[in-house]
Scaffold this motif. Structure first.
Motif, PDB file in Angstrom:
ATOM      1  N   ALA A 164       0.808  -1.217   0.000  1.00  0.00           N
ATOM      2  CA  ALA A 164       0.000   0.000   0.000  1.00  0.00           C
ATOM      3  C   ALA A 164       0.839   1.265   0.000  1.00  0.00           C
ATOM      4  O   ALA A 164       0.356   2.317  -0.390  1.00  0.00           O
ATOM      5  CB  ALA A 164      -0.941  -0.003   1.202  1.00  0.00           C
ATOM      6  N   GLY A 165       2.097   1.204   0.421  1.00  0.00           N
ATOM      7  CA  GLY A 165       2.919   2.399   0.482  1.00  0.00           C
ATOM      8  C   GLY A 165       3.771   2.615  -0.749  1.00  0.00           C
ATOM      9  O   GLY A 165       4.528   3.560  -0.811  1.00  0.00           O
ATOM     10  N   ASP A 166       3.689   1.775  -1.730  1.00  0.00           N
ATOM     11  CA  ASP A 166       4.564   1.855  -2.893  1.00  0.00           C
ATOM     12  C   ASP A 166       3.760   2.226  -4.135  1.00  0.00           C
ATOM     13  O   ASP A 166       3.320   1.358  -4.873  1.00  0.00           O
ATOM     14  CB  ASP A 166       5.283   0.521  -3.073  1.00  0.00           C
ATOM     15  N   GLY A 167       3.570   3.526  -4.349  1.00  0.00           N
ATOM     16  CA  GLY A 167       2.770   4.009  -5.472  1.00  0.00           C
ATOM     17  C   GLY A 167       3.313   3.593  -6.819  1.00  0.00           C
ATOM     18  O   GLY A 167       2.543   3.250  -7.717  1.00  0.00           O
ATOM     19  N   ASP A 168       4.629   3.593  -6.974  1.00  0.00           N
ATOM     20  CA  ASP A 168       5.240   3.219  -8.250  1.00  0.00           C
ATOM     21  C   ASP A 168       4.928   1.766  -8.592  1.00  0.00           C
ATOM     22  O   ASP A 168       4.487   1.459  -9.702  1.00  0.00           O
ATOM     23  CB  ASP A 168       6.747   3.446  -8.196  1.00  0.00           C
ATOM     24  N   ALA A 169       5.127   0.849  -7.648  1.00  0.00           N
ATOM     25  CA  ALA A 169       4.864  -0.567  -7.907  1.00  0.00           C
ATOM     26  C   ALA A 169       3.379  -0.811  -8.157  1.00  0.00           C
ATOM     27  O   ALA A 169       3.014  -1.597  -9.034  1.00  0.00           O
ATOM     28  CB  ALA A 169       5.352  -1.428  -6.745  1.00  0.00           C
ATOM     29  N   LEU A 170       2.525  -0.140  -7.412  1.00  0.00           N
ATOM     30  CA  LEU A 170       1.083  -0.284  -7.630  1.00  0.00           C
ATOM     31  C   LEU A 170       0.691   0.233  -9.011  1.00  0.00           C
ATOM     32  O   LEU A 170      -0.137  -0.364  -9.691  1.00  0.00           O
ATOM     33  CB  LEU A 170       0.297   0.462  -6.550  1.00  0.00           C
ATOM     34  N   PHE A 171       1.293   1.350  -9.419  1.00  0.00           N
ATOM     35  CA  PHE A 171       1.032   1.890 -10.754  1.00  0.00           C
ATOM     36  C   PHE A 171       1.458   0.883 -11.816  1.00  0.00           C
ATOM     37  O   PHE A 171       0.712   0.609 -12.758  1.00  0.00           O
ATOM     38  CB  PHE A 171       1.766   3.217 -10.963  1.00  0.00           C
ATOM     39  N   GLN A 172       2.659   0.335 -11.680  1.00  0.00           N
ATOM     40  CA  GLN A 172       3.157  -0.630 -12.663  1.00  0.00           C
ATOM     41  C   GLN A 172       2.250  -1.848 -12.732  1.00  0.00           C
ATOM     42  O   GLN A 172       1.999  -2.378 -13.809  1.00  0.00           O
ATOM     43  CB  GLN A 172       4.590  -1.051 -12.326  1.00  0.00           C
ATOM     44  N   GLN A 173       1.721  -2.259 -11.601  1.00  0.00           N
ATOM     45  CA  GLN A 173       0.872  -3.447 -11.536  1.00  0.00           C
ATOM     46  C   GLN A 173      -0.505  -3.197 -12.125  1.00  0.00           C
ATOM     47  O   GLN A 173      -1.040  -4.038 -12.836  1.00  0.00           O
ATOM     48  CB  GLN A 173       0.740  -3.866 -10.079  1.00  0.00           C
ATOM     49  N   SER A 174      -1.098  -2.031 -11.858  1.00  0.00           N
ATOM     50  CA  SER A 174      -2.505  -1.822 -12.189  1.00  0.00           C
ATOM     51  C   SER A 174      -2.774  -0.811 -13.293  1.00  0.00           C
ATOM     52  O   SER A 174      -3.856  -0.818 -13.860  1.00  0.00           O
ATOM     53  CB  SER A 174      -3.258  -1.360 -10.933  1.00  0.00           C
ATOM     54  N   CYS A 175      -1.834   0.055 -13.586  1.00  0.00           N
ATOM     55  CA  CYS A 175      -2.124   1.178 -14.487  1.00  0.00           C
ATOM     56  C   CYS A 175      -1.243   1.223 -15.736  1.00  0.00           C
ATOM     57  O   CYS A 175      -1.621   1.835 -16.739  1.00  0.00           O
ATOM     58  CB  CYS A 175      -1.960   2.501 -13.735  1.00  0.00           C
ATOM     59  N   THR A 201      -8.460   1.157  -4.942  1.00  0.00           N
ATOM     60  CA  THR A 201      -9.276   1.817  -3.932  1.00  0.00           C
ATOM     61  C   THR A 201      -8.485   1.924  -2.631  1.00  0.00           C
ATOM     62  O   THR A 201      -7.426   1.323  -2.487  1.00  0.00           O
ATOM     63  CB  THR A 201     -10.577   1.042  -3.655  1.00  0.00           C
ATOM     64  N   GLY A 202      -9.025   2.689  -1.712  1.00  0.00           N
ATOM     65  CA  GLY A 202      -8.445   2.781  -0.373  1.00  0.00           C
ATOM     66  C   GLY A 202      -7.007   3.246  -0.364  1.00  0.00           C
ATOM     67  O   GLY A 202      -6.628   4.204  -1.035  1.00  0.00           O
ATOM     68  N   GLU A 203      -6.191   2.524   0.432  1.00  0.00           N
ATOM     69  CA  GLU A 203      -4.784   2.887   0.599  1.00  0.00           C
ATOM     70  C   GLU A 203      -4.010   2.785  -0.714  1.00  0.00           C
ATOM     71  O   GLU A 203      -3.077   3.549  -0.948  1.00  0.00           O
ATOM     72  CB  GLU A 203      -4.128   1.994   1.645  1.00  0.00           C
ATOM     73  N   ASP A 204      -4.384   1.835  -1.560  1.00  0.00           N
ATOM     74  CA  ASP A 204      -3.698   1.680  -2.848  1.00  0.00           C
ATOM     75  C   ASP A 204      -3.925   2.908  -3.729  1.00  0.00           C
ATOM     76  O   ASP A 204      -2.986   3.433  -4.323  1.00  0.00           O
ATOM     77  CB  ASP A 204      -4.178   0.425  -3.567  1.00  0.00           C
ATOM     78  N   ALA A 205      -5.165   3.362  -3.811  1.00  0.00           N
ATOM     79  CA  ALA A 205      -5.479   4.553  -4.602  1.00  0.00           C
ATOM     80  C   ALA A 205      -4.765   5.765  -4.029  1.00  0.00           C
ATOM     81  O   ALA A 205      -4.237   6.603  -4.769  1.00  0.00           O
ATOM     82  CB  ALA A 205      -6.986   4.779  -4.640  1.00  0.00           C
ATOM     83  N   ASP A 206      -4.724   5.871  -2.711  1.00  0.00           N
ATOM     84  CA  ASP A 206      -4.047   6.983  -2.049  1.00  0.00           C
ATOM     85  C   ASP A 206      -2.554   6.976  -2.362  1.00  0.00           C
ATOM     86  O   ASP A 206      -1.963   8.024  -2.648  1.00  0.00           O
ATOM     87  CB  ASP A 206      -4.286   6.906  -0.540  1.00  0.00           C
ATOM     88  N   ALA A 207      -1.935   5.795  -2.324  1.00  0.00           N
ATOM     89  CA  ALA A 207      -0.497   5.691  -2.594  1.00  0.00           C
ATOM     90  C   ALA A 207      -0.171   6.082  -4.033  1.00  0.00           C
ATOM     91  O   ALA A 207       0.783   6.829  -4.283  1.00  0.00           O
ATOM     92  CB  ALA A 207      -0.012   4.272  -2.304  1.00  0.00           C
TER      93      ALA A 207
END
Length: 114
Positions: free
Chosen positions: A43-54, A99-105
């Protein structure tokens, strides 16, 4: 002879319609994260979440995808506005991908792109 020709045309037309219709199952993307992605995208890694989902739409470098470029999105939208877009969607982008913390990150990470 005409009935035979008519039958062939009908079968060909049916085949054409069947081939062109539907297919949603085959074109849907599998968004289930792999074990590696789950480990790198917390949840704290916006870059990795972006790479995974966006990144499949916006490009891993924020500019090479078919969706709008995000390399300077922080100069156009605030963190809260970006998070609202992520959660609710906008234009052709569907809501609820994160959503939630992931969207925030991800919103926090993208808001730094100016």
């Amino acid at each position: 002879m005409k009935k035979w020709l008519y039958g062939i045309i009908c079968v060909a037309f049916l085949g054409f319609i069947t081939a062109c219709g539907g297919g949603d199952e085959a074109t849907e993307k599998d968004t289930t994260p792999t074990k590696e992605q789950e480990q790198t995208a917390d949840a704290g890694d916006g870059d990795a979440l972006f790479q995974q989902s966006c990144s499949s739409c916006h490009g891993g470098d924020l500019v090479s995808g078919g969706a709008p470029d995000l390399d300077k999105v922080g100069s156009k939208y605030s963190k809260d506005e970006i998070e609202e877009i992520i959660v609710n969607g906008k234009g052709g982008m569907p809501g609820g991908i994160l959503t939630g913390e992931d969207a925030d990150a991800v919103a926090s990470w993208l808001s730094e792109k100016k």
